[in-house]
Structure formats: structure tokens, C-alpha cells
Motif scaffolding. Sequence first.
Motif, mmCIF file in Angstrom:
data_model
loop_
_atom_site.group_PDB
_atom_site.id
_atom_site.type_symbol
_atom_site.label_atom_id
_atom_site.label_comp_id
_atom_site.label_asym_id
_atom_site.label_seq_id
_atom_site.Cartn_x
_atom_site.Cartn_y
_atom_site.Cartn_z
ATOM 1 N N ASP A 1 42.762 40.278 30.684
ATOM 2 C CA ASP A 1 43.090 40.328 32.112
ATOM 3 C C ASP A 1 43.141 41.792 32.552
ATOM 4 O O ASP A 1 44.136 42.484 32.322
ATOM 5 C CB ASP A 1 44.442 39.644 32.356
ATOM 6 C CG ASP A 1 44.773 39.564 33.831
ATOM 7 O OD1 ASP A 1 43.953 40.004 34.657
ATOM 8 O OD2 ASP A 1 45.860 39.063 34.176
ATOM 9 N N PRO B 1 42.656 44.327 35.839
ATOM 10 C CA PRO B 1 42.523 44.387 37.303
ATOM 11 C C PRO B 1 41.185 44.990 37.724
ATOM 12 O O PRO B 1 40.778 46.035 37.233
ATOM 13 C CB PRO B 1 43.696 45.278 37.726
ATOM 14 C CG PRO B 1 44.698 45.142 36.621
ATOM 15 C CD PRO B 1 43.893 44.973 35.364
ATOM 16 N N HIS C 1 39.364 38.679 36.136
ATOM 17 C CA HIS C 1 40.522 37.958 36.678
ATOM 18 C C HIS C 1 40.439 36.482 36.314
ATOM 19 O O HIS C 1 39.354 35.934 36.103
ATOM 20 C CB HIS C 1 40.577 38.085 38.201
ATOM 21 C CG HIS C 1 40.727 39.484 38.685
ATOM 22 N ND1 HIS C 1 41.947 40.085 38.865
ATOM 23 C CD2 HIS C 1 39.793 40.414 39.016
ATOM 24 C CE1 HIS C 1 41.763 41.322 39.302
ATOM 25 N NE2 HIS C 1 40.465 41.560 39.392
ATOM 26 N N ARG C 2 41.582 35.838 36.287
ATOM 27 C CA ARG C 2 41.632 34.416 35.939
ATOM 28 C C ARG C 2 40.865 33.543 36.917
ATOM 29 O O ARG C 2 40.431 32.444 36.555
ATOM 30 C CB ARG C 2 43.091 33.944 35.860
ATOM 31 C CG ARG C 2 43.854 34.573 34.717
ATOM 32 C CD ARG C 2 45.221 33.964 34.527
ATOM 33 N NE ARG C 2 45.943 34.639 33.455
ATOM 34 C CZ ARG C 2 45.779 34.372 32.166
ATOM 35 N NH1 ARG C 2 44.926 33.428 31.814
ATOM 36 N NH2 ARG C 2 46.451 35.030 31.245
ATOM 37 N N GLY D 1 35.750 39.762 39.513
ATOM 38 C CA GLY D 1 35.808 41.034 38.808
ATOM 39 C C GLY D 1 34.433 41.523 38.397
ATOM 40 O O GLY D 1 33.473 40.744 38.320
ATOM 41 N N ASN E 1 34.049 44.920 44.580
ATOM 42 C CA ASN E 1 35.320 44.926 43.866
ATOM 43 C C ASN E 1 36.152 46.177 44.130
ATOM 44 O O ASN E 1 37.137 46.424 43.432
ATOM 45 C CB ASN E 1 35.058 44.772 42.362
ATOM 46 C CG ASN E 1 34.613 43.381 41.989
ATOM 47 O OD1 ASN E 1 35.426 42.478 41.845
ATOM 48 N ND2 ASN E 1 33.304 43.177 41.874
#
Length: 288
Positions: A68, A70, A74-75, A79, A266
Motif C-alpha cells: 500500500d 500512496p 491503492h486498495r 495508482g 495521479n
Amino acid sequence: LDPLAKWGKCRPGLCFSMLSVCLNGPSGGEHLPSAISLRIFMVRLFLFCCLLITSFVRADTIHVYCDDWPGFCHRDGKGVYLDVVRAIYEPLGHEVKLHMVPYKRALAVVSQKEGDMAMGVYRGEVPGVHQPDYPYSADYVSVVMQKRWLPHWAGEHSLKEQEVLWLRGWAFDKFIPEPMRWFEIDSHEMALQLLIKGRYRYYLTDGALYPEGSLPPELVQVFLRWIPTYPIFADTPKGRQLHGLWDPGMRTLIRQGKLAEIYRQNKLYDYYQDFLREQVVRANKPQP
């Protein structure tokens, strides 16, 4: 006999027999007698061929393992890392399935051939896997320190024999030649607290993940170096196939400006402008 009537029950080995019926007529020696029947036959043959093709074209799922991070993974499937993977493989008929796991677990899964690829890996970090030539990103390695140490900072050499922190699993010691007394830490917040208390001199991290504006006022961050990051692919037939598609796909993304656009979407383009320019220069050089 309708050659498509039993398609749903047809085994692949029977398809050629059905095609023979289409071409030669039913088994009783009857033949298509008219132009109308010929048109019906051609339509059926066309539909048969379409079904034959689509029966063999199935979306192949790529199992991607990532921590994970930033802006990168991302879940929710967003990203830079995942956007790049989708841009390369989805046009080729693959589906991308994310498995969010700790970094070391991601490396272990792929090296043990239980997953297809893992993201954010340094060159040569994991044995027994496949890595491409083209990175899709790089760690924007920066050094966080108390402001009082900034006048004494003289670049990478200042790390020599100093007590240095970084997040658990990050292998900076393999890429920074200076000997350091380094320690792994479990969180960014804990690292900052230890710096403020004076327990450690420096904290190495990815500056793009933790912009300077988010630091406590007594701390400062300076750029150190780029360390390119790559995917790794399992040493399996599927992994080797995906590995072979990566570099041509990356060259296409770079030349068409799509990699830069992914970074813009992003909100990381400003940090990675220099890295992206280097990739454009490289991608436009004649291939050996």
C-alpha cells in the motif's frame, strides 16, 4: 441439420466436423439448391467462425502483488503502478487483479511462483525471477533531518558511519555505497519522532510519498538520488510471457506520452519530471 444448434454442447474436437457439414451439406447427400439457401449457409458459416474464434479468446487474469503506497498502489485499484500495468496488458486481453500485501510478502509470493508479478522492486533485489529493462518509476530518495544538521550536509558522503533510519523492507544499503549504521522502522511517523528526539541523525525515504510540507517545522528534507524500480515476474511460462511484453509496452507508453499522463492523473508529475524526461530520451534511441 443446423450446424450451430448444438454449439453449446460441442467439444472443440467436433468443430471441424461441423464445419464440414456447413461446407458439404447434410449427410444424406442433399445440397443447398438456391441462392437464398446459399445466403443462409454463408450467414451460418460466418456466425460459426465468430463463435469458434471467441471460444478461444478468454481474458487471462494477471495476479499483481503490491504494498500500500500512496499515489502508486491503492486498495481501490488506483495508482501509478496499476495504471501502467493496465495500460500495457489490458489492450492485449488481460485482466488485472490486485493483491495488496506487505512488500516482503509480495516478493516471496512471486519468487515462489504463486503470483504473476510484484511491483516496486529494485534491480537485482530478488533472485530467481525475471525483470525487464525499462523501469516504470523510481524511488525519489530523500533525506529527512533536523534543520540544525543542514549546514553540515555535504551529500551522500554525510551518511558515512551515521545512524540512519528507513522503513522496514527498503534495501537502501544495497544502492548507497556509504557504510551506515542503519535501522529499519515500522512507520513514517515513528521515524519522525525519533529524529525530533535526536535518537537518529537521518531518515531515508521516498520524498514523493511524504512531501516536505507535511513535515514538522523542526525537520527538513533534501533530495539524495533516484533509484529505479521495476516489476518482477515469476519464473513460469506465464511470467516469462508477461516479461516479454513489458519493454515493448513501456516504449509505446513513453513515446506516446501516456506514461507522463499517468503521472499527471495521479498528481505526481512534478516530482518525476526529470525521471520521465530520461525515459523519453532512452525510448527514442535506436534499438540495438
